[in-house]
Design a protein around this motif. Sequence first.
Motif, PDB file in Angstrom:
ATOM      1  N   LEU A 253       0.822  -1.198   0.000  1.00 35.38           N
ATOM      2  CA  LEU A 253       0.000   0.000   0.000  1.00 35.38           C
ATOM      3  C   LEU A 253       0.861   1.256   0.000  1.00 35.38           C
ATOM      4  CD1 LEU A 253      -2.771   1.319   0.151  1.00 35.38           C
ATOM      5  CD2 LEU A 253      -2.697   1.089   2.639  1.00 35.38           C
ATOM      6  N   GLY A 254       1.879   1.282   0.856  1.00 35.15           N
ATOM      7  CA  GLY A 254       2.762   2.446   0.887  1.00 35.15           C
ATOM      8  C   GLY A 254       3.539   2.609  -0.403  1.00 35.15           C
ATOM      9  N   SER A 255       3.941   1.492  -1.015  1.00 34.40           N
ATOM     10  CA  SER A 255       4.667   1.571  -2.285  1.00 34.40           C
ATOM     11  C   SER A 255       3.797   2.156  -3.381  1.00 34.40           C
ATOM     12  CB  SER A 255       5.172   0.182  -2.681  1.00 34.40           C
ATOM     13  OG  SER A 255       6.080  -0.331  -1.725  1.00 34.40           O
ATOM     14  N   LEU A 256       2.536   1.757  -3.420  1.00 30.90           N
ATOM     15  CA  LEU A 256       1.621   2.339  -4.402  1.00 30.90           C
ATOM     16  C   LEU A 256       1.399   3.820  -4.131  1.00 30.90           C
ATOM     17  CD1 LEU A 256      -1.088  -0.479  -4.654  1.00 30.90           C
ATOM     18  CD2 LEU A 256       0.615   0.121  -6.382  1.00 30.90           C
ATOM     19  N   PHE A 257       1.320   4.197  -2.854  1.00 31.60           N
ATOM     20  CA  PHE A 257       1.070   5.592  -2.510  1.00 31.60           C
ATOM     21  C   PHE A 257       2.188   6.502  -3.014  1.00 31.60           C
ATOM     22  CE2 PHE A 257       1.361   9.252   0.335  1.00 31.60           C
ATOM     23  CZ  PHE A 257       0.056   9.726   0.295  1.00 31.60           C
ATOM     24  N   VAL A 258       3.425   6.012  -2.975  1.00 31.61           N
ATOM     25  CA  VAL A 258       4.538   6.829  -3.457  1.00 31.61           C
ATOM     26  C   VAL A 258       4.797   6.574  -4.940  1.00 31.61           C
ATOM     27  CG1 VAL A 258       5.589   6.968  -1.182  1.00 31.61           C
ATOM     28  CG2 VAL A 258       6.272   5.126  -2.741  1.00 31.61           C
ATOM     29  N   LEU A 259       3.858   5.916  -5.622  1.00 33.32           N
ATOM     30  CA  LEU A 259       3.857   5.676  -7.072  1.00 33.32           C
ATOM     31  C   LEU A 259       4.835   4.581  -7.492  1.00 33.32           C
ATOM     32  CD1 LEU A 259       3.627   9.353  -8.404  1.00 33.32           C
ATOM     33  CD2 LEU A 259       1.785   7.801  -7.755  1.00 33.32           C
ATOM     34  N   GLY A 260       5.181   3.687  -6.565  1.00 32.56           N
ATOM     35  CA  GLY A 260       6.014   2.540  -6.908  1.00 32.56           C
ATOM     36  C   GLY A 260       5.193   1.269  -6.881  1.00 32.56           C
ATOM     37  N   VAL A 308     -10.507  15.460 -11.443  1.00 31.64           N
ATOM     38  CA  VAL A 308      -9.172  14.874 -11.300  1.00 31.64           C
ATOM     39  C   VAL A 308      -9.099  14.013 -10.046  1.00 31.64           C
ATOM     40  CG1 VAL A 308      -6.738  15.420 -10.908  1.00 31.64           C
ATOM     41  CG2 VAL A 308      -8.030  16.687 -12.622  1.00 31.64           C
ATOM     42  N   SER A 309      -9.716  14.471  -8.957  1.00 38.66           N
ATOM     43  CA  SER A 309      -9.721  13.698  -7.709  1.00 38.66           C
ATOM     44  C   SER A 309     -10.452  12.378  -7.894  1.00 38.66           C
ATOM     45  CB  SER A 309     -10.378  14.503  -6.592  1.00 38.66           C
ATOM     46  OG  SER A 309      -9.677  15.707  -6.355  1.00 38.66           O
ATOM     47  N   ALA A 310     -11.592  12.410  -8.570  1.00 39.69           N
ATOM     48  CA  ALA A 310     -12.357  11.187  -8.783  1.00 39.69           C
ATOM     49  C   ALA A 310     -11.581  10.208  -9.658  1.00 39.69           C
ATOM     50  CB  ALA A 310     -13.705  11.526  -9.418  1.00 39.69           C
ATOM     51  N   GLY A 311     -10.917  10.699 -10.703  1.00 39.01           N
ATOM     52  CA  GLY A 311     -10.130   9.819 -11.562  1.00 39.01           C
ATOM     53  C   GLY A 311      -8.960   9.192 -10.822  1.00 39.01           C
ATOM     54  N   ALA A 312      -8.284   9.992  -9.985  1.00 37.16           N
ATOM     55  CA  ALA A 312      -7.167   9.456  -9.211  1.00 37.16           C
ATOM     56  C   ALA A 312      -7.639   8.420  -8.203  1.00 37.16           C
ATOM     57  CB  ALA A 312      -6.431  10.595  -8.501  1.00 37.16           C
ATOM     58  N   ALA A 313      -8.772   8.687  -7.550  1.00 41.65           N
ATOM     59  CA  ALA A 313      -9.308   7.725  -6.575  1.00 41.65           C
ATOM     60  C   ALA A 313      -9.709   6.425  -7.253  1.00 41.65           C
ATOM     61  CB  ALA A 313     -10.512   8.343  -5.857  1.00 41.65           C
ATOM     62  N   ALA A 314     -10.328   6.515  -8.425  1.00 38.24           N
ATOM     63  CA  ALA A 314     -10.724   5.307  -9.152  1.00 38.24           C
ATOM     64  C   ALA A 314      -9.503   4.503  -9.568  1.00 38.24           C
ATOM     65  CB  ALA A 314     -11.566   5.683 -10.369  1.00 38.24           C
ATOM     66  N   ALA A 317      -8.004   2.792  -6.592  1.00 31.46           N
ATOM     67  CA  ALA A 317      -8.842   1.662  -6.193  1.00 31.46           C
ATOM     68  C   ALA A 317      -8.563   0.438  -7.054  1.00 31.46           C
ATOM     69  CB  ALA A 317     -10.319   2.051  -6.278  1.00 31.46           C
ATOM     70  N   VAL A 318      -8.366   0.636  -8.355  1.00 30.71           N
ATOM     71  CA  VAL A 318      -8.015  -0.483  -9.229  1.00 30.71           C
ATOM     72  C   VAL A 318      -6.662  -1.067  -8.821  1.00 30.71           C
ATOM     73  CG1 VAL A 318      -7.463  -1.135 -11.604  1.00 30.71           C
ATOM     74  CG2 VAL A 318      -9.374   0.406 -11.149  1.00 30.71           C
ATOM     75  N   ALA A 319      -5.711  -0.186  -8.487  1.00 32.28           N
ATOM     76  CA  ALA A 319      -4.403  -0.662  -8.057  1.00 32.28           C
ATOM     77  C   ALA A 319      -4.510  -1.500  -6.787  1.00 32.28           C
ATOM     78  CB  ALA A 319      -3.453   0.517  -7.836  1.00 32.28           C
ATOM     79  N   LEU A 320      -5.399  -1.097  -5.883  1.00 34.66           N
ATOM     80  CA  LEU A 320      -5.567  -1.831  -4.625  1.00 34.66           C
ATOM     81  C   LEU A 320      -6.149  -3.227  -4.840  1.00 34.66           C
ATOM     82  CD1 LEU A 320      -6.856   0.913  -2.156  1.00 34.66           C
ATOM     83  CD2 LEU A 320      -4.573  -0.094  -2.300  1.00 34.66           C
ATOM     84  N   LEU A 321      -6.856  -3.436  -5.938  1.00 39.40           N
ATOM     85  CA  LEU A 321      -7.394  -4.765  -6.209  1.00 39.40           C
ATOM     86  C   LEU A 321      -6.283  -5.806  -6.297  1.00 39.40           C
ATOM     87  CD1 LEU A 321     -10.158  -4.059  -8.899  1.00 39.40           C
ATOM     88  CD2 LEU A 321     -10.483  -4.633  -6.483  1.00 39.40           C
ATOM     89  N   GLY A 322      -5.111  -5.373  -6.747  1.00 40.27           N
ATOM     90  CA  GLY A 322      -4.004  -6.310  -6.860  1.00 40.27           C
ATOM     91  C   GLY A 322      -3.282  -6.572  -5.562  1.00 40.27           C
ATOM     92  N   VAL A 323      -3.615  -5.820  -4.517  1.00 39.28           N
ATOM     93  CA  VAL A 323      -2.924  -5.959  -3.244  1.00 39.28           C
ATOM     94  C   VAL A 323      -3.563  -7.029  -2.369  1.00 39.28           C
ATOM     95  CG1 VAL A 323      -2.287  -4.761  -1.104  1.00 39.28           C
ATOM     96  CG2 VAL A 323      -2.077  -3.598  -3.303  1.00 39.28           C
ATOM     97  N   ARG A 345      -5.059  -6.658 -15.160  1.00 40.51           N
ATOM     98  CA  ARG A 345      -4.096  -7.549 -14.498  1.00 40.51           C
ATOM     99  C   ARG A 345      -2.937  -6.766 -13.893  1.00 40.51           C
ATOM    100  NH1 ARG A 345      -2.427 -12.110 -18.736  1.00 40.51           N
ATOM    101  NH2 ARG A 345      -1.712 -10.243 -19.827  1.00 40.51           N
ATOM    102  N   ASP A 346      -2.406  -5.842 -14.642  1.00 41.14           N
ATOM    103  CA  ASP A 346      -1.261  -5.048 -14.175  1.00 41.14           C
ATOM    104  C   ASP A 346      -1.801  -3.882 -13.349  1.00 41.14           C
ATOM    105  OD1 ASP A 346       1.133  -3.831 -13.743  1.00 41.14           O
ATOM    106  OD2 ASP A 346       1.715  -3.709 -15.837  1.00 41.14           O
ATOM    107  N   ALA A 347      -2.154  -4.171 -12.091  1.00 40.25           N
ATOM    108  CA  ALA A 347      -2.897  -3.207 -11.276  1.00 40.25           C
ATOM    109  C   ALA A 347      -2.086  -1.948 -10.985  1.00 40.25           C
ATOM    110  CB  ALA A 347      -3.331  -3.873  -9.971  1.00 40.25           C
ATOM    111  N   GLN A 348      -0.765  -2.081 -10.789  1.00 39.81           N
ATOM    112  CA  GLN A 348       0.041  -0.912 -10.427  1.00 39.81           C
ATOM    113  C   GLN A 348       0.014   0.163 -11.491  1.00 39.81           C
ATOM    114  OE1 GLN A 348       3.220   0.117 -11.755  1.00 39.81           O
ATOM    115  NE2 GLN A 348       3.886   1.515 -10.137  1.00 39.81           N
ATOM    116  N   LEU A 349      -0.290  -0.225 -12.716  1.00 42.03           N
ATOM    117  CA  LEU A 349      -0.328   0.733 -13.821  1.00 42.03           C
ATOM    118  C   LEU A 349      -1.323   1.858 -13.561  1.00 42.03           C
ATOM    119  CD1 LEU A 349       0.895   1.051 -16.702  1.00 42.03           C
ATOM    120  CD2 LEU A 349      -1.092  -0.156 -17.567  1.00 42.03           C
ATOM    121  N   TYR A 350      -2.341   1.598 -12.768  1.00 44.48           N
ATOM    122  CA  TYR A 350      -3.437   2.546 -12.615  1.00 44.48           C
ATOM    123  C   TYR A 350      -3.208   3.567 -11.500  1.00 44.48           C
ATOM    124  CZ  TYR A 350      -5.660  -0.473 -15.929  1.00 44.48           C
ATOM    125  OH  TYR A 350      -5.930  -1.173 -17.070  1.00 44.48           O
ATOM    126  N   VAL A 351      -1.978   3.637 -10.972  1.00 46.14           N
ATOM    127  CA  VAL A 351      -1.655   4.759 -10.088  1.00 46.14           C
ATOM    128  C   VAL A 351      -1.284   5.990 -10.904  1.00 46.14           C
ATOM    129  CG1 VAL A 351      -0.888   3.214  -8.252  1.00 46.14           C
ATOM    130  CG2 VAL A 351       0.798   4.160  -9.845  1.00 46.14           C
TER     131      VAL A 351
END
Length: 608
Positions: A253-260, A308-314, A317-323, A345-351
């Motif tokens: 979760l923290g890695s995704l938050f910092v865009l990794g 922009v906020s709604a798009g980033a949140a969505a 959320a997709v990225a979190l599905l892979g976690v 499939r590549d969930a991290q892409l959606y950050v």
Amino acid sequence: MRGSWTARLLPWAVGLATGVLALGPALGRGFVLRYDMVFVPEPSVEAALAGADGFPRAIPSDVVVAALSALVPSDLVQSALLLAIFVLGTAGAARLALRLLRDRGPLGPGTAVAAVAAGVAYVWNPFVAERLLLGQWAVLLGYAGLPWVVAATARLADRTPGRGLAGLVCALIPAAIGGFSSVLISALTVGPVALWNRGPAVTRWWSRAGVFVSALVLVSLPWLVPSLTGGAVTDPLGVEAFAPRSDTPFGELGSLFVLGGVWNAGAVPPGYGEPVTALLRLVLCVSALAAWAYWMWRRDRPVIGAGVSAGAAAGFAVALLGVVGSGRALTAGLIGLWPGFGPLRDAQLYVAPFGLLQALGFAFAVSCLAGAAHTPVWRAGAGAFAALLPVVVLPGLAWGAGGRMAPVDYPDEWHGVQAEVAADDVPGSVVVLPWNAYRGLDWSGETVVSLDPATKLFDRRTLWNDDLSVGTADGGTVVVGGEDQLAREAAEVLDPDPETGLPRGEELADGLGGLGARYVLVSTPVDNGFWYEGQGFEVAREGAELTLLRVPEARVKADKPGITGLEVTGGLVTVVAIIWSVARSGSSLVLQCPGPKLGRSTRKESPK
């Protein structure tokens, strides 16, 4: 500042400098070969259009590369496209931030520095670094175009549908080159912007939505048509293989938050994830998010802020599905129902949308910091220091990730087999061996893992093993099944050895010729040729690294490769739409302003 050439050119100059600093040796002559990034000398447009069965992921980008390579050497094309990621991304984010900050007061040096800081933060982050080291340059080109698409979508509220469509299609050109992943990320990012505009608007929300969907369909036709008609399948095992992984001390979760959090450990830049730099990166991201939240709370918040906020949140959320396990199970179930969910499939892409939000929040924070300074000198110094922070906390991206992206030259053998096959007018595909997708290339003295260049080297269809083996944290391996049906049939004929990737089958020339194969290229040293002796092949070329075998013409059951009329029509429609959009909008992508005055009093765009 608004009308000065300095303010207009500064984002582009900073983007160019950032790109040179990030790429370094990768801009030299030769080819950077790394994972999915494979450029070859004299690529073929015909071969790129022929593609393969399954989802045509690389068709738009390969066709563009081949077309540009007809004008200039393909290694220069690669350098230009890599540099365009940083120039377009920096300039787009900076100019978008500049217009969003305009409502807060008169533009000044502090505002310009804040906008530049947004541009640097947008392209100098773990998402860009890891995707670049993974070789996904086309995805990053679409990422670089996101700020332009956001701005063009915001203009839909104040434009007629025809002019709005032209501007949006023009802004979507990088995403169109990037392919379906880039278009999906663009749709996720700016779809809410098209629907949600709290300022006065000339057009209704349903009209903006219709224009937005039309633009997406127009730029997607080159890959959308063959996807719908090709009977593609997607292996749900890819959800587990491509799940985000922890590359910082803060977990997934923290890695995704910092865009990794990219799934491939080999794509992590040098030094990234160390406690000190990771903590500084976390502080930077928290500060940017807090600044964005505060900006959204203020009365002078940007009109596109909610979208922009709604798009980033969505996207997050997709990225979190892979976690989480339940999220991966849900995604795998969706893919099992319909292969069209495969891009999830590549969930991290959606950050990626979250990266744009952080960059804009960082601009607001730097603007406030510069505004609090008492003297122009302190204001400029504070702003410049803040603008350099993204580079300071991620030094591993600099100079081609510490030399990891050094270019190499193809050995003469590769040019020889390319010319040999090109001189043959007998139709038929090329089977690439060993039956493994990736190679350890040691041409430059150190091993570089990349997709086998032979898959893109020839002016005809290639058959290769598109299965992907991914190592897991517990030391195991997940094999994600490929999508090319003809390649699976070739594997049945070859019966490849799991260790060497070389065939164990019998009567290979007859079997492969029956599938339309004309050549077999073995792109690895062959100690002895016992496996192909007596198999009916003709030896066309032998060398230290490459062996080219020819299937006798009488055994090849292949027609001239071609594409359907529907696919041709789709591609032509996209090309015509792009040409029309550039002419109709009165600008090119790089010259158009990325947004109107986005304040609440804006109703019409000033004529150009």
